[in-house]
Scaffold this motif. Structure first.
Motif, mmCIF file in Angstrom:
data_model
loop_
_atom_site.group_PDB
_atom_site.id
_atom_site.type_symbol
_atom_site.label_atom_id
_atom_site.label_comp_id
_atom_site.label_asym_id
_atom_site.label_seq_id
_atom_site.Cartn_x
_atom_site.Cartn_y
_atom_site.Cartn_z
ATOM 1 N N GLU A 79 4.972 0.889 -4.627
ATOM 2 C CA GLU A 79 5.510 0.629 -3.290
ATOM 3 C C GLU A 79 5.158 1.714 -2.277
ATOM 4 O O GLU A 79 5.054 1.437 -1.081
ATOM 5 N N LEU A 80 4.960 2.927 -2.740
ATOM 6 C CA LEU A 80 4.701 4.039 -1.825
ATOM 7 C C LEU A 80 3.212 4.276 -1.575
ATOM 8 O O LEU A 80 2.807 4.553 -0.452
ATOM 9 N N VAL A 81 2.386 4.168 -2.608
ATOM 10 C CA VAL A 81 0.963 4.503 -2.455
ATOM 11 C C VAL A 81 0.056 3.487 -3.139
ATOM 12 O O VAL A 81 0.451 2.806 -4.095
ATOM 13 N N VAL A 82 -1.160 3.421 -2.618
ATOM 14 C CA VAL A 82 -2.249 2.683 -3.253
ATOM 15 C C VAL A 82 -3.403 3.675 -3.374
ATOM 16 O O VAL A 82 -3.769 4.336 -2.399
ATOM 17 N N VAL A 83 -3.938 3.800 -4.571
ATOM 18 C CA VAL A 83 -5.072 4.697 -4.804
ATOM 19 C C VAL A 83 -6.288 3.833 -5.089
ATOM 20 O O VAL A 83 -6.230 2.928 -5.921
ATOM 21 N N TRP A 84 -7.381 4.115 -4.362
ATOM 22 C CA TRP A 84 -8.598 3.353 -4.595
ATOM 23 C C TRP A 84 -9.797 4.283 -4.663
ATOM 24 O O TRP A 84 -9.715 5.453 -4.319
ATOM 25 N N GLU A 85 -10.889 3.706 -5.126
ATOM 26 C CA GLU A 85 -12.141 4.437 -5.215
ATOM 27 C C GLU A 85 -13.199 3.643 -4.469
ATOM 28 O O GLU A 85 -13.311 2.431 -4.638
ATOM 29 N N LEU A 86 -13.966 4.348 -3.646
ATOM 30 C CA LEU A 86 -15.026 3.738 -2.869
ATOM 31 C C LEU A 86 -16.287 4.574 -3.070
ATOM 32 O O LEU A 86 -16.293 5.760 -2.741
ATOM 33 N N ASN A 87 -17.303 3.960 -3.658
ATOM 34 C CA ASN A 87 -18.556 4.667 -3.956
ATOM 35 C C ASN A 87 -18.315 5.988 -4.686
ATOM 36 O O ASN A 87 -18.952 6.994 -4.406
ATOM 37 N N GLY A 88 -17.364 5.991 -5.601
ATOM 38 C CA GLY A 88 -17.084 7.173 -6.402
ATOM 39 C C GLY A 88 -16.135 8.175 -5.760
ATOM 40 O O GLY A 88 -15.805 9.182 -6.373
ATOM 41 N N THR A 89 -15.693 7.920 -4.534
ATOM 42 C CA THR A 89 -14.760 8.816 -3.849
ATOM 43 C C THR A 89 -13.367 8.201 -3.862
ATOM 44 O O THR A 89 -13.188 7.039 -3.526
ATOM 45 N N ARG A 90 -12.407 8.999 -4.249
ATOM 46 C CA ARG A 90 -11.015 8.543 -4.315
ATOM 47 C C ARG A 90 -10.333 8.664 -2.959
ATOM 48 O O ARG A 90 -10.574 9.600 -2.206
ATOM 49 N N PHE A 91 -9.482 7.710 -2.655
ATOM 50 C CA PHE A 91 -8.653 7.695 -1.461
ATOM 51 C C PHE A 91 -7.236 7.325 -1.873
ATOM 52 O O PHE A 91 -7.047 6.619 -2.862
ATOM 53 N N MET A 92 -6.276 7.766 -1.079
ATOM 54 C CA MET A 92 -4.906 7.327 -1.281
ATOM 55 C C MET A 92 -4.386 6.784 0.046
ATOM 56 O O MET A 92 -4.551 7.412 1.095
ATOM 57 N N GLY A 93 -3.790 5.609 0.009
ATOM 58 C CA GLY A 93 -3.126 5.035 1.162
ATOM 59 C C GLY A 93 -1.630 5.178 0.963
ATOM 60 O O GLY A 93 -1.086 4.765 -0.060
ATOM 61 N N LEU A 94 -0.967 5.773 1.927
ATOM 62 C CA LEU A 94 0.466 6.030 1.853
ATOM 63 C C LEU A 94 1.205 5.104 2.813
ATOM 64 O O LEU A 94 0.840 5.004 3.988
ATOM 65 N N ASN A 95 2.217 4.425 2.334
ATOM 66 C CA ASN A 95 3.078 3.602 3.191
ATOM 67 C C ASN A 95 4.121 4.505 3.833
ATOM 68 O O ASN A 95 5.279 4.524 3.445
ATOM 69 N N GLY A 96 3.694 5.266 4.836
ATOM 70 C CA GLY A 96 4.541 6.302 5.408
ATOM 71 C C GLY A 96 5.427 5.873 6.557
ATOM 72 O O GLY A 96 6.363 6.573 6.899
ATOM 73 N N GLY A 97 5.122 4.749 7.189
ATOM 74 C CA GLY A 97 5.909 4.324 8.339
ATOM 75 C C GLY A 97 5.190 4.607 9.645
ATOM 76 O O GLY A 97 4.053 5.057 9.667
ATOM 77 N N PRO A 98 5.866 4.372 10.761
ATOM 78 C CA PRO A 98 5.220 4.422 12.084
ATOM 79 C C PRO A 98 5.129 5.816 12.718
ATOM 80 O O PRO A 98 4.644 5.941 13.836
ATOM 81 N N GLN A 99 5.557 6.865 12.032
ATOM 82 C CA GLN A 99 5.635 8.190 12.662
ATOM 83 C C GLN A 99 4.281 8.745 13.102
ATOM 84 O O GLN A 99 4.190 9.443 14.098
ATOM 85 N N PHE A 100 3.228 8.484 12.333
ATOM 86 C CA PHE A 100 1.920 9.077 12.627
ATOM 87 C C PHE A 100 0.872 7.987 12.790
ATOM 88 O O PHE A 100 0.921 6.958 12.135
ATOM 89 N N LYS A 101 -0.093 8.260 13.670
ATOM 90 C CA LYS A 101 -1.180 7.327 13.943
ATOM 91 C C LYS A 101 -2.521 8.003 13.636
ATOM 92 O O LYS A 101 -2.634 9.227 13.712
ATOM 93 N N PHE A 102 -3.505 7.190 13.327
ATOM 94 C CA PHE A 102 -4.856 7.703 13.144
ATOM 95 C C PHE A 102 -5.444 8.073 14.498
ATOM 96 O O PHE A 102 -5.048 7.523 15.524
#
Length: 144
Positions: A36-59
């Motif tokens: 529920e909190l995070v999704v971890v994925w790999e793209l072309n051998g590089t790991r990423f984590m997506g965090l369900n952090g809420g609306p406080q911060f924007k890209f």
């Protein structure tokens, strides 16, 4: 030091949706773990984590991911997919996806074209007029 370093992207409760979106765009993509909190994925051998952090911060454009493309077809693919469904185009190969993540979709040949000081100004003048890079136009500009 053997610590693994990878980016964590803060989403407004859309990490799984974003991972699914990216999995349809990038061929070498796999989800490694999710809860529920995070999704971890790999793209072309590089790991990423997506965090369900809420609306406080924007890209912002202060951080972007570069996709180096060998062909115009690759540029068109990534550009069209990333800007679809609420994404946006910017100048000089920059765009944002529908989640606000910034990307630079650039041709591999750009560095070579800009390495010749006699051609650099023409190449820069050409790409400063572009949103999505056009390889043929850049080559023509370099050749005068």
């Amino acid at each position: 030091m053997n610590n693994l370093i990878y980016p964590c992207l803060w989403f407004n409760h859309e990490a799984k949706a974003a991972a699914t979106f990216y999995s349809a765009i990038f061929p070498n993509f796999k989800i490694l773990d999710e809860n529920e909190l995070v999704v971890v994925w790999e793209l072309n051998g590089t790991r990423f984590m997506g965090l369900n952090g809420g609306p406080q911060f924007k890209f912002s454009e202060a951080v972007s991911f570069v996709i180096e493309c060998a062909t115009q077809e690759e540029i068109d693919h990534y550009w069209d997919k990333l800007t679809a469904d609420g994404g946006s185009e910017s100048m000089c190969g920059w765009c944002k996806d529908k989640y606000g993540v910034s990307w630079q979709v650039v041709p591999q040949v750009l560095g070579t074209l800009m390495s010749d000081p006699n051609k650099r100004d023409r190449v820069v003048a050409a790409f400063m007029q572009m949103k999505k890079f056009d390889i043929q136009t850049l080559i023509q500009a370099a050749n005068g």
